[in-house]
Design an enzyme around this catalytic site. Structure first.
Site, PDB file in Angstrom:
ATOM      1  CG  ASP A  15      32.631  42.876 -12.563  1.00  0.00           C
ATOM      2  OD1 ASP A  15      31.486  42.431 -11.498  1.00  0.00           O
ATOM      3  OD2 ASP A  15      33.459  42.845 -11.615  1.00  0.00           O
ATOM      4  N   GLY A  18      25.653  45.109 -10.491  1.00  0.00           N
ATOM      5  CA  GLY A  18      24.047  44.926  -9.355  1.00  0.00           C
ATOM      6  C   GLY A  18      24.778  46.253  -9.127  1.00  0.00           C
ATOM      7  NE  ARG A  19      30.681  46.633  -8.829  1.00  0.00           N
ATOM      8  CZ  ARG A  19      31.287  46.404  -9.178  1.00  0.00           C
ATOM      9  NH1 ARG A  19      32.418  47.429  -9.833  1.00  0.00           N
ATOM     10  NH2 ARG A  19      31.588  45.503  -9.837  1.00  0.00           N
ATOM     11  CG  HIS A  32      21.950  40.001 -13.142  1.00  0.00           C
ATOM     12  ND1 HIS A  32      23.204  40.796 -13.364  1.00  0.00           N
ATOM     13  CD2 HIS A  32      21.487  40.004 -11.851  1.00  0.00           C
ATOM     14  CE1 HIS A  32      23.631  40.346 -11.858  1.00  0.00           C
ATOM     15  NE2 HIS A  32      23.036  40.114 -10.664  1.00  0.00           N
ATOM     16  NE  ARG A  66      27.256  37.540  -7.396  1.00  0.00           N
ATOM     17  CZ  ARG A  66      27.332  38.338  -8.186  1.00  0.00           C
ATOM     18  NH1 ARG A  66      25.945  38.680  -9.378  1.00  0.00           N
ATOM     19  NH2 ARG A  66      28.502  38.553  -8.422  1.00  0.00           N
ATOM     20  CG  LEU A 126      31.000  34.960 -32.380  1.00  0.00           C
ATOM     21  CD1 LEU A 126      32.393  35.991 -32.380  1.00  0.00           C
ATOM     22  CD2 LEU A 126      30.130  35.650 -31.481  1.00  0.00           C
TER      23      LEU A 126
HETATM   24  C1  IPE Z   1      33.483  37.636 -11.626  1.00  0.00           C
HETATM   25  O1  IPE Z   1      32.166  38.807 -11.442  1.00  0.00           O
HETATM   26  C2  IPE Z   1      31.913  36.419 -12.861  1.00  0.00           C
HETATM   27  C3  IPE Z   1      31.509  37.109 -13.512  1.00  0.00           C
HETATM   28  C4  IPE Z   1      31.520  38.131 -14.022  1.00  0.00           C
HETATM   29  C5  IPE Z   1      30.379  36.003 -13.520  1.00  0.00           C
HETATM   30  P1  IPE Z   1      31.764  38.747  -9.521  1.00  0.00           P
HETATM   31  O2  IPE Z   1      31.395  39.581  -9.983  1.00  0.00           O
HETATM   32  O3  IPE Z   1      31.777  37.442  -9.324  1.00  0.00           O
HETATM   33  O4  IPE Z   1      33.743  38.639  -9.144  1.00  0.00           O
HETATM   34  P2  IPE Z   1      33.963  39.036  -8.230  1.00  0.00           P
HETATM   35  O5  IPE Z   1      33.042  38.598  -6.637  1.00  0.00           O
HETATM   36  O6  IPE Z   1      34.025  40.802  -7.660  1.00  0.00           O
HETATM   37  O7  IPE Z   1      35.339  38.712  -8.214  1.00  0.00           O
HETATM   38  C1  IPE Z   2      27.912  40.214 -12.869  1.00  0.00           C
HETATM   39  O1  IPE Z   2      28.045  41.722 -12.659  1.00  0.00           O
HETATM   40  C2  IPE Z   2      26.813  39.521 -13.480  1.00  0.00           C
HETATM   41  C3  IPE Z   2      27.262  37.985 -12.531  1.00  0.00           C
HETATM   42  C4  IPE Z   2      28.517  38.216 -11.676  1.00  0.00           C
HETATM   43  C5  IPE Z   2      26.340  37.633 -12.814  1.00  0.00           C
HETATM   44  P1  IPE Z   2      27.830  41.709 -10.906  1.00  0.00           P
HETATM   45  O2  IPE Z   2      26.048  40.737 -10.853  1.00  0.00           O
HETATM   46  O3  IPE Z   2      28.952  40.902 -10.213  1.00  0.00           O
HETATM   47  O4  IPE Z   2      27.845  43.420 -10.663  1.00  0.00           O
HETATM   48  P2  IPE Z   2      27.708  43.826  -9.617  1.00  0.00           P
HETATM   49  O5  IPE Z   2      29.533  43.799  -9.316  1.00  0.00           O
HETATM   50  O6  IPE Z   2      27.534  43.587  -8.452  1.00  0.00           O
HETATM   51  O7  IPE Z   2      28.239  45.158  -9.257  1.00  0.00           O
HETATM   52 MG    MG Z   3      30.920  41.462  -9.641  1.00  0.00          MG
END
Ligand code: IPE
Ligand code: IPE
Ligand code: MG
Length: 242
Positions: A15, A18-19, A32, A66, A126
């Site tokens: 996770d 995006g940030r 990504h 999304r 693995l």
């Molecule tokens: C969980 O992350 C899914 C993946 C990392 C693929 P999200 O970013 O979608 O989770 P929430 O929505 O913040 O709980």
């Molecule tokens: C995780 O990063 C990747 C996926 C869920 C595909 P995010 O896209 O959720 O990143 P944030 O949480 O918005 O920072």
């Molecule tokens: Mg996220």
């Protein structure tokens, strides 16, 4: 590193892409892409350390919500990643597996997924599990459905259902149990990842965004894991004297 007691099976909620991008005034997609580079590094490192299974949450069943553009960019990235990486993974004895409802993906992507699994099936290194369109609740419901079908067919009695039989229907049942769960980016939630499988996993949370996660941050998680006494309901004394 080798003196540490290592987990056999690690699962990661990758996770914070995006940030990470936002911090750099970049589009989410750049996050990504950077996250994908982290996947390569971490897979390589886990394979080298002799970790048996690495399960990565790549796309949740909720991520379809999304913006359309982000979803299609993620699908594209997924597709190029598969096309580009599978041969290398195969050469390195990595066995690829996918969990989640793949029927929602394009025909092309489904074909790539099937082909990657078939190609690497016999590999002895693995096991890399990619959770794509995966949800922990979906997993449990699918397991229940499979047992229900057997009851309808008359090949199973409801009284025969127990944790062991039910657990055999759940994704990853044929692999070593999950030892270590890692979530990056500071969020402390499961987000519908491996619900059943998490029952006795050790949980590790780090503020590091996934694109910044690296061998050193993983080592910190491994050190944390090695320092845990896993009691599985017993007392600490019982474990020490065993
Ligand atoms: C969980 O992350 C899914 C993946 C990392 C693929 P999200 O970013 O979608 O989770 P929430 O929505 O913040 O709980
Ligand atoms: C995780 O990063 C990747 C996926 C869920 C595909 P995010 O896209 O959720 O990143 P944030 O949480 O918005 O920072
Ligand atoms: Mg996220």
């Amino acid at each position: 590193m080798n003196e540490l007691r290592l987990p056999r099976h690690i699962a990661i909620v990758m996770d914070g892409n995006g940030r990470w991008a936002k911090q750099r005034h970049l589009p989410r997609h750049a996050g990504h892409k950077a996250g994908f580079d982290t996947v390569r590094r971490i897979v390589k490192y886990c394979a080298k350390q002799g970790i048996e299974v690495l399960t990565l949450f790549a796309f949740s069943s909720e991520n379809w919500q999304r913006p359309k553009q982000e979803v299609s960019l993620l699908m594209e990235l997924f597709m190029t990643a598969l096309q580009r990486e599978v041969n290398d993974l195969h050469k390195n004895q990595v066995r690829l597996r996918f969990i989640g409802d793949r029927k929602a993906f394009s025909q092309k992507l489904q074909q790539l997924i099937d082909a990657a699994e078939r190609l690497t099936e016999q590999n002895s290194g693995l096991t890399l599990v990619i959770a794509a369109n995966y949800g922990g609740r979906w997993d449990i419901v699918e397991a229940a459905k499979r047992l229900a079908v057997r009851i309808e067919q008359g090949t199973l009695q409801s009284q025969a259902i127990n944790e062991s039989l039910f657990g055999q229907q759940i994704c990853l049942a044929d692999l070593p149990p999950l030892d270590l769960f890692i979530r990056t980016s500071g969020e402390k939630r499961i987000s519908n990842f491996l619900l059943w499988q998490l029952a006795y996993a050790e949980l590790y949370f780090t503020d590091t965004f996934w694109p910044d996660f690296n061998e050193d941050t993983l080592k910190q998680a491994l050190t944390f894991f090695a320092s845990r006494q896993r009691r599985f309901g017993q007392t600490g004394e019982q474990i020490e004297y065993a």
